[in-house]
Enzyme design. Structure first.
Site, PDB file in Angstrom:
ATOM      1  N   LYS A   9      -2.431  13.400 -12.479  1.00 42.70           N
ATOM      2  CA  LYS A   9      -3.040  13.302 -11.154  1.00 42.70           C
ATOM      3  C   LYS A   9      -4.396  14.029 -11.126  1.00 42.70           C
ATOM      4  CE  LYS A   9       1.519  13.186  -8.890  1.00 42.70           C
ATOM      5  NZ  LYS A   9       2.371  13.849  -7.861  1.00 42.70           N
ATOM      6  N   TYR A  49       2.996   4.461  -3.970  1.00 42.59           N
ATOM      7  CA  TYR A  49       3.821   5.393  -3.196  1.00 42.59           C
ATOM      8  C   TYR A  49       4.548   4.709  -2.033  1.00 42.59           C
ATOM      9  CZ  TYR A  49       2.135   9.524  -5.716  1.00 42.59           C
ATOM     10  OH  TYR A  49       1.872  10.479  -6.673  1.00 42.59           O
ATOM     11  N   PHE A  57       4.290  13.276   4.511  1.00 43.49           N
ATOM     12  CA  PHE A  57       3.248  13.625   3.541  1.00 43.49           C
ATOM     13  C   PHE A  57       2.563  12.408   2.927  1.00 43.49           C
ATOM     14  CE2 PHE A  57       7.399  13.835   1.378  1.00 43.49           C
ATOM     15  CZ  PHE A  57       7.218  12.936   0.333  1.00 43.49           C
ATOM     16  N   ARG A  85      10.890  12.713 -17.435  1.00 39.23           N
ATOM     17  CA  ARG A  85      11.159  13.457 -16.190  1.00 39.23           C
ATOM     18  C   ARG A  85      11.523  14.906 -16.517  1.00 39.23           C
ATOM     19  NH1 ARG A  85      10.029  11.429 -11.003  1.00 39.23           N
ATOM     20  NH2 ARG A  85      11.852  12.524 -10.224  1.00 39.23           N
ATOM     21  N   THR A  91      10.076  18.387  -8.869  1.00 40.33           N
ATOM     22  CA  THR A  91       8.939  18.015  -8.017  1.00 40.33           C
ATOM     23  C   THR A  91       8.130  19.231  -7.571  1.00 40.33           C
ATOM     24  OG1 THR A  91      10.221  16.127  -7.259  1.00 40.33           O
ATOM     25  CG2 THR A  91       8.296  16.713  -5.946  1.00 40.33           C
ATOM     26  N   ARG A 102       5.154  20.909 -14.921  1.00 35.97           N
ATOM     27  CA  ARG A 102       4.963  21.461 -13.569  1.00 35.97           C
ATOM     28  C   ARG A 102       5.310  22.944 -13.516  1.00 35.97           C
ATOM     29  NH1 ARG A 102       7.686  16.274 -10.476  1.00 35.97           N
ATOM     30  NH2 ARG A 102       5.784  15.034 -10.200  1.00 35.97           N
ATOM     31  N   ASN A 112       1.136  18.853  -7.984  1.00 38.81           N
ATOM     32  CA  ASN A 112       2.122  19.008  -9.069  1.00 38.81           C
ATOM     33  C   ASN A 112       1.752  18.243 -10.338  1.00 38.81           C
ATOM     34  OD1 ASN A 112       2.810  16.444  -8.313  1.00 38.81           O
ATOM     35  ND2 ASN A 112       4.892  16.941  -7.651  1.00 38.81           N
ATOM     36  N   HIS A 115       2.651  12.418 -12.481  1.00 39.86           N
ATOM     37  CA  HIS A 115       3.681  11.486 -11.994  1.00 39.86           C
ATOM     38  C   HIS A 115       4.420  10.898 -13.181  1.00 39.86           C
ATOM     39  CE1 HIS A 115       5.648   8.159  -9.902  1.00 39.86           C
ATOM     40  NE2 HIS A 115       5.327   7.450 -10.965  1.00 39.86           N
ATOM     41  N   GLU A 126       6.208  -0.019 -11.955  1.00 44.40           N
ATOM     42  CA  GLU A 126       4.981   0.781 -11.969  1.00 44.40           C
ATOM     43  C   GLU A 126       4.043   0.371 -13.103  1.00 44.40           C
ATOM     44  OE1 GLU A 126       6.769   4.718  -9.682  1.00 44.40           O
ATOM     45  OE2 GLU A 126       6.405   4.857 -11.834  1.00 44.40           O
TER      46      GLU A 126
HETATM   47  P1  DAT Z   1       8.356  13.152  -7.997  1.00 42.26           P
HETATM   48  O1  DAT Z   1       6.862  13.113  -8.170  1.00 42.26           O
HETATM   49  O2  DAT Z   1       8.961  14.372  -8.652  1.00 42.26           O
HETATM   50  O3  DAT Z   1       9.029  11.869  -8.400  1.00 42.26           O
HETATM   51  P2  DAT Z   1       8.803  12.324  -5.253  1.00 42.26           P
HETATM   52  O4  DAT Z   1       8.844  10.916  -5.768  1.00 42.26           O
HETATM   53  O5  DAT Z   1       9.933  12.785  -4.402  1.00 42.26           O
HETATM   54  O6  DAT Z   1       8.630  13.377  -6.450  1.00 42.26           O
HETATM   55  O7  DAT Z   1       7.471  12.531  -4.415  1.00 42.26           O
HETATM   56  C1  DAT Z   1       6.249  11.957  -4.840  1.00 42.26           C
HETATM   57  C2  DAT Z   1       5.156  12.956  -4.676  1.00 42.26           C
HETATM   58  O8  DAT Z   1       4.999  13.261  -3.294  1.00 42.26           O
HETATM   59  C3  DAT Z   1       5.434  14.309  -5.342  1.00 42.26           C
HETATM   60  O9  DAT Z   1       5.068  14.311  -6.706  1.00 42.26           O
HETATM   61  C4  DAT Z   1       4.589  15.240  -4.521  1.00 42.26           C
HETATM   62  C5  DAT Z   1       4.656  14.624  -3.134  1.00 42.26           C
HETATM   63  N1  DAT Z   1       5.672  15.254  -2.318  1.00 42.26           N
HETATM   64  C6  DAT Z   1       7.015  15.079  -2.419  1.00 42.26           C
HETATM   65  N2  DAT Z   1       7.675  15.812  -1.511  1.00 42.26           N
HETATM   66  C7  DAT Z   1       6.709  16.454  -0.805  1.00 42.26           C
HETATM   67  C8  DAT Z   1       6.725  17.362   0.280  1.00 42.26           C
HETATM   68  N3  DAT Z   1       7.871  17.756   0.843  1.00 42.26           N
HETATM   69  N4  DAT Z   1       5.531  17.816   0.741  1.00 42.26           N
HETATM   70  C9  DAT Z   1       4.369  17.430   0.192  1.00 42.26           C
HETATM   71  N5  DAT Z   1       4.279  16.571  -0.827  1.00 42.26           N
HETATM   72  C10 DAT Z   1       5.428  16.094  -1.323  1.00 42.26           C
HETATM   73 MG    MG Z   2       8.909   9.964  -7.576  1.00 43.33          MG
END
Ligand code: DAT
Ligand code: MG
Length: 149
Positions: A9, A49, A57, A85, A91, A102, A112, A115, A126
């Site tokens: 990212k 997303y 968010f 992963r 996350t 991370r 973080n 992805h 994806e």
């Molecule tokens: P991951 O990237 O571990 O698969 P995710 O798919 O649940 O996590 O979320 C996608 C992205 O969104 C994550 O990398 C960072 C952001 N994100 C997730 N939960 C969040 C939150 N509670 N507040 C802010 N950003 C968040």
């Molecule tokens: Mg995810």
């Protein structure tokens, strides 16, 4: 062979961590089959997303991923989706284990670094969203007999 989609990212790129991140996938023994350095359009970000579109968010996430260039990659190997992963970590970087990307490099959930696809089916979607088939390189690393029985 299984493939996964990985993106470094904007924060990972701006902080000069591209090499460190790639190194972890290389040294683990996975094979790079696609890579491009690119700006992400709002349309691509929203599609990527889409699963989070109802979350509070979401708009911040789209704004962030489109704010500065990313490194988009496809990595290949047995069990690469789940293993990536694990390499990436939880996350929230504050709770991610040390030794994960991370956990080692981040302090905030909204920054973080990386992805990674969360399942084999997600990876297929994806990869098709981010890459054309011509952008993926099928090749045989000479080390494969030393990685796989
Ligand atoms: P991951 O990237 O571990 O698969 P995710 O798919 O649940 O996590 O979320 C996608 C992205 O969104 C994550 O990398 C960072 C952001 N994100 C997730 N939960 C969040 C939150 N509670 N507040 C802010 N950003 C968040
Ligand atoms: Mg995810």
């Amino acid at each position: 062979m299984e493939r996964t989609f990985i993106a470094i990212k904007p924060d990972g790129v701006q902080r000069g961590l591209v090499g460190d991140v790639i190194k972890r996938f290389e040294t683990k023994g996975f094979t790079l089959v696609g890579m491009k350095f690119m700006n992400v359009s709002k349309e691509l970000a929203e599609k990527h997303y889409d699963v989070h579109k109802e979350r509070p968010f979401f708009s911040g996430l789209v704004e962030f991923i489109t704010s500065s260039p990313v490194v988009a990659m496809v990595w290949e190997g047995e069990g690469v989706v789940a293993s990536a992963r694990k390499i990436i970590g939880a996350t929230n970087p504050l709770t991610a284990e040390l030794g994960t990307i991370r956990g080692d490099f981040g302090v905030s959930i909204g920054r973080n670094l990386i992805h990674g696809s969360d399942a084999i089916e997600t990876a297929k979607t994806e990869i098709a969203l981010w890459f054309t088939p011509e952008e993926l390189v099928t090749w045989q690393p000479v080390v494969n007999p030393w990685l796989y029985e």
